[in-house]
Enzyme design. Structure first.
Site, PDB file in Angstrom:
ATOM      1  CG  ASP A   1      -0.102   0.538  -8.799  1.00  0.00           C
ATOM      2  OD1 ASP A   1      -0.548  -0.563  -9.181  1.00  0.00           O
ATOM      3  OD2 ASP A   1       0.603   0.666  -7.773  1.00  0.00           O
TER       4      ASP A   1
ATOM      5  CE1 TYR B   1       1.643  -0.704  -0.539  1.00  0.00           C
ATOM      6  CE2 TYR B   1       3.552   0.028  -1.795  1.00  0.00           C
ATOM      7  CZ  TYR B   1       3.000  -0.717  -0.768  1.00  0.00           C
ATOM      8  OH  TYR B   1       3.822  -1.476   0.023  1.00  0.00           O
TER       9      TYR B   1
ATOM     10  CE  LYS C   1       0.942  -6.923  -2.842  1.00  0.00           C
ATOM     11  NZ  LYS C   1       1.770  -5.867  -3.240  1.00  0.00           N
TER      12      LYS C   1
HETATM   13  C1  LIG Z   1      -1.244  -1.120  -5.412  1.00  0.00           C
HETATM   14  C2  LIG Z   1       0.166  -1.479  -5.066  1.00  0.00           C
HETATM   15  N1  LIG Z   1       1.174  -0.986  -5.799  1.00  0.00           N
HETATM   16  C3  LIG Z   1       2.460  -1.290  -5.526  1.00  0.00           C
HETATM   17  C4  LIG Z   1       2.799  -2.085  -4.452  1.00  0.00           C
HETATM   18  C5  LIG Z   1       4.248  -2.401  -4.172  1.00  0.00           C
HETATM   19  O1  LIG Z   1       4.552  -3.666  -4.642  1.00  0.00           O
HETATM   20  P1  LIG Z   1       5.666  -4.655  -3.993  1.00  0.00           P
HETATM   21  O2  LIG Z   1       5.193  -4.967  -2.610  1.00  0.00           O
HETATM   22  O3  LIG Z   1       5.662  -5.823  -4.920  1.00  0.00           O
HETATM   23  O4  LIG Z   1       6.940  -3.899  -3.986  1.00  0.00           O
HETATM   24  C6  LIG Z   1       1.795  -2.623  -3.662  1.00  0.00           C
HETATM   25  C7  LIG Z   1       2.125  -3.479  -2.499  1.00  0.00           C
HETATM   26  O5  LIG Z   1       1.324  -3.766  -1.662  1.00  0.00           O
HETATM   27  C8  LIG Z   1       0.437  -2.305  -3.976  1.00  0.00           C
HETATM   28  O6  LIG Z   1      -0.572  -2.792  -3.233  1.00  0.00           O
END
Ligand SMILES: Cc1ncc(COP(=O)(O)O)c(C=O)c1O
Length: 380
Positions: free
Chosen positions: A173, A101, A198
């Site tokens: 992740d 990400y 998500k």
């Molecule tokens: C795979 C992934 N990890 C982490 C994040 C970060 O999460 P947050 O937007 O809840 O801070 C996202 C956000 O789009 C994501 O898609």
């Protein structure tokens, strides 16, 4: 117990005080001290930054689902990820998969770089790239599979074994898969992180992050960071995620079936040049994905022949919301070059294949036939 049953029977089915079916929202910042003698309180809850009953329920639920020892909730996925990186010290080196990400890479290459923590990105599809990147000061490995936005697959078991052999802290992740489809701790990870914003929350109405540690000792260390950084969520948001998790199976199963149909249909569309979905026959690492996850998930991406066709798609599509984020009940489409990968350099985007024509789709709960008809009018 199967994961589907565990989503419902999670140890927090009823409130012990009233018998209410569900977890109570304790809207409080602090708790009465019963004993004012010297020393830290021995009560289960003292001040909500350090521990809170609604949060504790969510943390126990996610820890059990991820087959870990301790769970932690944070104010966002990025708060969870940044807090986990707080386990590193100045002078440490971390190896990260190149297609994680964008926000995770951004914080490593900016904030943590300033703190003296160095990052090397590698193509984790070849585990040997990880072995080759290990240096005497390497302390951690950070992975994501499937990757964002091209759904590339990393052989988690092999890469996590390399990390264990080298004594590295391994972090995965698991946002795209959720513990319903993939459990990285069982594949060898030390820590799993989530944007619960998500699929776990599932309704595009809450921003929240989670982390789970393999061992109680690692949990103790992360708890110090959670309590001292203080990037915690509020009780209502915790409750929304607890509620969301209960329907994860039905949502994800349906979204996944629709994603499979949509991917197959996109493959044969005249204006589509490539489709990226780990459930497709032609996905180069489908076998690796199937060995480590029980489904292909609900994320896919595709490329149109021309940039104009991609832009026209975003403008004309009606059932998919053009927005950042994913994992909600509504289909969400996003443009990686201007959204999740806006901080990725043009050269890196080119090398990775993140083109102007790339469209990412997080499939929702609409009927597959309606989505296909809508995509058809928007793409043709
Ligand atoms: C795979 C992934 N990890 C982490 C994040 C970060 O999460 P947050 O937007 O809840 O801070 C996202 C956000 O789009 C994501 O898609």
């Amino acid at each position: 117990m199967n994961k589907g049953t565990q989503l419902i029977h999670n140890g927090h089915e009823t409130d012990p005080l009233t018998g209410a079916l569900g977890v109570t929202v304790y809207q409080t910042s602090t708790f009465l001290r019963k004993d004012m003698s010297l020393g830290p309180s021995s009560q289960p809850f003292d001040y909500s930054r350090g521990g809170h009953p609604t949060r504790q329920a969510l943390e126990e639920i996610i820890a059990a689902l991820e087959n870990g020892a301790k769970g932690f909730a944070f104010g966002s996925g990025m708060a969870a990820i940044s807090s986990v990186f707080g386990l590193l010290s100045t002078g440490d080196h971390i190896i990260a998969a190149e297609e994680i990400y964008g926000g995770s890479l951004f914080i490593l290459n900016n904030f943590y770089k300033r703190m003296g923590i160095e990052t090397t990105v590698v193509d984790s599809r070849n585990p040997e790239n990880i072995r080759r990147a290990i240096k005497p000061n390497t302390k951690a490995l950070y992975l994501e599979s499937p990757s964002n936005p091209l759904l590339k697959i990393t052989d988690l078991k092999t890469c996590l074994a390399i990390a264990r052999e080298a004594g590295l802290l391994s972090i995965v992740d698991n946002t795209f898969m959720t513990p319903y489809l993939q459990q990285p701790i069982s594949l060898g990870a030390d820590i799993v992180v989530h944007s619960a914003t998500k699929f776990l929350g599932g309704h595009s109405d809450v921003v929240l992050g989670l982390a789970v540690t393999r061992t109680p000792e690692l949990g103790e260390r992360l708890h110090v960071i959670q309590n001292s950084f203080g990037a915690i969520p509020g009780p209502w948001d915790e409750w929304l995620v607890i509620r969301g998790i209960k329907t994860l199976k039905v949502r994800l199963e349906t979204q996944q079936t629709t994603a499979g149909k949509l991917a197959e249909w996109l493959l044969q569309h005249k204006n589509v040049t490539a489709v990226y979905y780990p459930g497709l026959e032609n996905h180069p690492d489908r076998a690796i994905h199937e060995a480590q996850a029980s489904g292909a998930g609900a994320m896919l991406s595709f490329k149109t022949k021309t940039v104009e066709q991609a832009l026209c798609f975003y403008k004309r599509v009606e059932l998919a919301a053009a927005a950042p984020s994913l994992g909600g009940v509504e289909t969400i489409t996003s443009r990686p070059v201007t959204m999740s990968n806006i901080a990725t350099s043009a050269a890196d985007r080119e090398r990775l294949g993140i083109t102007d024509t790339l469209v990412r789709v997080a499939v929702g709960l609409e009927d597959a036939e309606d989505l296909i008809a809508d995509f058809d009018q928007a793409l043709s």
